[in-house]
Motif scaffolding. Structure first.
Motif, short mmCIF file in Angstrom:
data_model
loop_
_atom_site.label_atom_id
_atom_site.label_comp_id
_atom_site.label_asym_id
_atom_site.label_seq_id
_atom_site.Cartn_x
_atom_site.Cartn_y
_atom_site.Cartn_z
N ASP A 1 0.79 -1.25 -0.08
CA ASP A 1 -0.08 0.10 0.22
C ASP A 1 0.88 1.34 -0.09
O ASP A 1 0.61 2.24 -0.80
CB ASP A 1 -0.96 -0.09 1.42
CG ASP A 1 -2.08 -1.17 1.20
OD1 ASP A 1 -2.30 -1.42 0.04
OD2 ASP A 1 -2.52 -1.45 2.13
N ARG B 1 0.83 4.21 -2.85
CA ARG B 1 0.64 5.58 -2.44
C ARG B 1 1.89 6.33 -2.78
O ARG B 1 1.58 7.61 -3.58
CB ARG B 1 0.60 5.89 -0.77
CG ARG B 1 -0.86 5.01 -0.32
CD ARG B 1 -0.89 5.75 1.06
NE ARG B 1 0.11 5.46 2.05
CZ ARG B 1 0.13 4.41 2.76
NH1 ARG B 1 -0.96 3.25 2.50
NH2 ARG B 1 1.09 3.83 3.40
N SER C 1 1.13 7.24 -6.62
CA SER C 1 -0.25 8.00 -6.99
C SER C 1 0.32 9.19 -6.68
O SER C 1 -0.08 10.39 -7.27
CB SER C 1 -1.22 7.63 -5.91
OG SER C 1 -2.02 8.44 -6.15
#
Length: 259
Positions: A21, A25, A28
């Protein structure tokens, strides 16, 4: 034994667990960041202005000193037509050019040349910037000296320009020929010898009975200036071609190639 101890120490180093994760992130956030590296590149105008800071302070100091001495020397002659202002202008021109050559020899020497060729702009462009800067500044000095020496008289103004342009262009022609054929540390000495020779010739002509600064000799000064500029342009083109850097070396070879 040492390898086993090292392996043991490495195994004792805590390694955090992989977090998928956190990796996603990061990706992104990178996509959302408004980064445009191509916009941060130096433009040609910024490159031209930035090269001024890379020119040695000693070069600027010498040019300022010579310019001041030239203008003060002209003012000391009280702007008389038959004064020594003309020889002063003629002698100062090769010396000003020699100050420029000192900087050009610095960037053309082998150790510095390899460093400069790693930059975005080629050594050819860096050399051209210096030539344009020095040419513009020396042209301004020529105009200022001619303006003072002529006493704001149009005919004498152009005459004074020729007295500066002729020795300056001949000096430039010789120095460019040296830089185009000599890549070692002796290039500056060769240019210095050429400048000294020109200064001696000018002083010898002045001390003889030959009226080199008479009005009827202006045509000879003009021919000398034209020939000097023609040779200078030819030698500069040759030097720039062989200083092409990464882009031009495939077609023309590097600066180490014998001309």
């Amino acid at each position: 034994m040492k390898d086993r101890k090292l392996s043991k120490k490495i195994r004792e180093i805590p390694i955090p667990d992989y977090e998928e994760d956190a990796f996603l992130r990061t990706l992104s956030a990178a996509k959302e960041a408004d980064l445009h590296p191509e916009r941060k590149r130096v433009t040609k105008a910024e490159f031209f202005a930035g090269q001024v800071h890379f020119i040695s302070k000693r070069v600027w100091a010498l040019k300022l000193l010579l310019t001041g001495l030239l203008l003060l020397g002209i003012l000391e002659t009280e702007l008389r037509f038959d004064s020594s202002a003309w020889p002063l202008i003629s002698v100062t021109a090769p010396i000003l050019c020699l100050v420029n050559v000192n900087e050009l020899c610095h960037i053309c020497r082998p150790g510095m040349r390899e460093i400069l060729q790693t930059a975005r702009y080629s050594l050819r462009e860096q050399l051209l910037v210096r030539l344009l800067l020095f040419g513009g500044l020396d042209g301004a000095v020529c105009l200022a000296g001619a303006f003072l020496a002529s006493g704001v008289t149009a005919g004498l103004f152009w005459q004074a320009i020729l007295y500066f342009a002729a020795p300056f262009s001949v000096m430039c022609a010789g120095c460019m020929a040296v830089l185009g054929r000599c890549r070692d540390e002796n290039a500056l000495w060769y240019c210095t010898a050429w400048g000294g020779f020109l200064v001696v010739v000018i002083n010898m002509l002045r001390s003889t009975s030959i009226p080199v600064y008479e009005t009827d000799r202006v045509f000879a000064w003009g021919i000398t200036a034209a020939l000097g500029m023609a040779v200078t342009i030819r030698e500069i083109n040759r030097l720039l071609k062989y200083m092409g850097g990464n882009y031009h070396e495939i077609n023309y070879g590097t600066a180490d190639k014998t001309i």
